[in-house]
Motif scaffolding. Structure first.
Motif, PDB file in Angstrom:
ATOM      1  N   GLU A 198       0.820  -1.203   0.000  1.00 42.62           N
ATOM      2  CA  GLU A 198       0.000   0.000   0.000  1.00 42.62           C
ATOM      3  C   GLU A 198       0.854   1.252   0.000  1.00 42.62           C
ATOM      4  OE1 GLU A 198      -2.968   0.067   3.023  1.00 42.62           O
ATOM      5  OE2 GLU A 198      -3.843  -1.867   2.440  1.00 42.62           O
ATOM      6  N   LYS A 233      -8.285   1.094   8.615  1.00 38.24           N
ATOM      7  CA  LYS A 233      -8.746   1.125   7.223  1.00 38.24           C
ATOM      8  C   LYS A 233     -10.256   1.330   7.159  1.00 38.24           C
ATOM      9  CE  LYS A 233      -6.610  -1.402   4.259  1.00 38.24           C
ATOM     10  NZ  LYS A 233      -6.120  -0.353   3.306  1.00 38.24           N
ATOM     11  N   TRP A 286     -12.163  -1.097  -0.847  1.00 34.75           N
ATOM     12  CA  TRP A 286     -10.905  -0.995  -0.096  1.00 34.75           C
ATOM     13  C   TRP A 286     -10.448  -2.415   0.260  1.00 34.75           C
ATOM     14  CZ3 TRP A 286      -9.130   3.840   2.379  1.00 34.75           C
ATOM     15  CH2 TRP A 286      -9.895   4.941   2.011  1.00 34.75           C
ATOM     16  N   ARG A 337      -3.919  -1.661  -4.908  1.00 39.29           N
ATOM     17  CA  ARG A 337      -3.771  -0.302  -5.418  1.00 39.29           C
ATOM     18  C   ARG A 337      -5.124   0.387  -5.449  1.00 39.29           C
ATOM     19  NH1 ARG A 337      -0.508  -1.580 -10.828  1.00 39.29           N
ATOM     20  NH2 ARG A 337      -2.115  -3.174 -10.890  1.00 39.29           N
TER      21      ARG A 337
END
Length: 432
Positions: free
Chosen positions: A225, A298, A427, A432
């Motif tokens: 990431e 996240k 997500w 990417r």
């Protein structure tokens, strides 16, 4: 080692838990006469009626087959273990003080078996136990003892027993080793005859290595990431190297379940007792603890737009609470660890899991039986268990029901393109 024989044997199994029941049913399937003993009267009654208390593909059928043909019996009477020529110990060894295995149930069984086994009986240890246990049991019971560790994956236990990667027989007595090896006659697997200590350590070493590998790929996903790489492509490249292999190279919310956490703790305890700083394994355990924080961060970023955003009062849908697909086991589930952390930050959680038992009650999570209810008015949906069924959900409909069409795929299970077409912001981990 001498070649395995196929003669049917009389076998006793102490313990009708996950390992004991699988062992008993599979040995009966291989043609042996098996008596399985457990102190839980209700469980024994259910098993006699063919009711299997755990979700394991193929196990109910084997139990029913064994009961039908008379090769498998269940009882609460420990005296039933006085007759078989081989007695398996399949007792739980959960984590105890300072990470050491709790051998309470195991030692209780030893105390009851002492003096009650037939002459020449061979005791076989399936339980995951500290190095030196086989020798201690031999001294306690005055019989030959063989370490025969299990390598069963939940959700694949019957397959793993009948199609093993290896059969490990740790014994000092060649005759006892041959007797145990003979139980597995006809199975196409390498047979390793070693010392009891090596067999005992091999079980811990195998699970600990898997934990290290899983922690490695989770750390790698974080690096991907930061560098703009895609972990899916990176691990696909790695997995094609036969020195590495593709197993346990999928990022996730962390590793858990009934084996890896307790076995890594036990091995770290053993290493510490021997004066070894097993830093590689200790770092893997620490990395696993951090992984829960990463997934929560996240989710926070995905649904609030900021890594420091507040989840208080937000409704989140959760897909998966079991520690992995194919089981109903929630013991040390990383999915639940993430869910509990989200709840602690004020999120209201609704969850669906196709394997969760109907009577499962979770303190911080409202469990529902329809995945559409997970999406209703949700600020985001979080995939925490790798059930393949989640790929086949009607994601377009889920997106219409959600307040905000955002999905955090903590298993990299879903296709980002398909989710995008369904209107979702996607997500993943290391994507990417």
């Amino acid at each position: 080692m001498s070649e395995r024989t196929a003669e049917p044997a009389g076998v006793g199994v102490a313990g009708a838990g996950y390992v004991g029941l699988t062992t008993a049913a599979c040995l009966a399937h291989l043609g042996h006469r098996v008596t399985c003993v457990d102190t839980d009267a209700a469980k024994v009654t259910a098993l006699r009626a063919g009711q299997v208390p755990i979700a394991e593909p193929g196990l109910p059928e084997l139990v029913e087959q064994g009961l039908s043909d008379g090769g498998l019996a269940f009882t609460t009477d420990l005296a039933a273990l006085r007759e078989p020529a081989l007695v398996f110990l399949c007792l739980p060894t959960p984590t105890g003080d300072r990470g050491a295995p709790d051998l309470g149930a195991f030692d209780d069984a030893l105390a009851q078996l002492r003096g009650g086994l037939r002459p020449g009986c061979v005791v076989v240890i399936k339980s995951t136990v500290p190095v030196g246990t086989a020798d201690r049991v031999a001294d306690t019971l005055g019989v030959s003892v063989v370490s025969n560790p299990e390598f069963l994956r939940e959700g694949h236990a019957v397959h793993d027993f009948l199609h093993p990667d290896r059969v490990v027989v740790g014994a000092r007595d060649e005759t006892a080793a041959r007797a145990v090896a003979g139980l597995y006659a006809g199975l196409d697997a390498p047979l390793l005859h070693t010392t009891p200590a090596s067999a005992e350590l091999a079980k811990y070493a195998s699970n600990a290595f898997l934990a290290v590998k899983a922690s490695y790929v989770n750390e790698l996903a974080e690096l991907c990431e930061r560098l703009g790489a895609d972990v899916v492509d990176v691990v696909r490249t790695m997995g094609l190297d036969n020195r590495i292999g593709s197993a346990f190279l999928s990022p996730g919310p962390g590793w858990g379940g009934s084996c890896l956490p307790k076995d890594t703790r036990a091995l770290l305890h053993t290493a510490g007792e021997s004066g070894l700083d097993f830093s590689v394994l200790a770092d893997a355990v620490a990395a696993n603890a951090r992984q829960c924080d990463r997934v929560v961060a996240k989710v926070r970023h995905a649904v609030t737009g900021s890594a420091e955003g507040s989840l208080a009062g937000l409704r989140l849908g959760v897909l998966g609470v079991t520690f992995k697909a194919g089981t109903d086991d929630v013991r040390e589930s990383p999915a639940l660890a993430v869910a509990e952390r989200l709840a602690a930050e004020g999120a209201q959680l609704t969850a669906y899991d196709p394997g969760a038992q109907a009577d499962l009650r979770l303190e911080h999570v409202h469990l529902v039986d329809d995945p559409l209810l997970v999406a209703k008015d949700a600020a985001g949906i979080v995939v925490l268990t790798d059930w393949p069924q989640f790929r086949d959900l009607n994601w377009a409909q889920l997106g219409q029901l959600a307040e905000q069409a955002t999905v955090v795929d903590a298993r990299n299970l879903l296709d980002p393109g398909e989710l995008g077409q369904a209107g979702f912001a996607y997500w993943g981990l290391g994507r990417r």
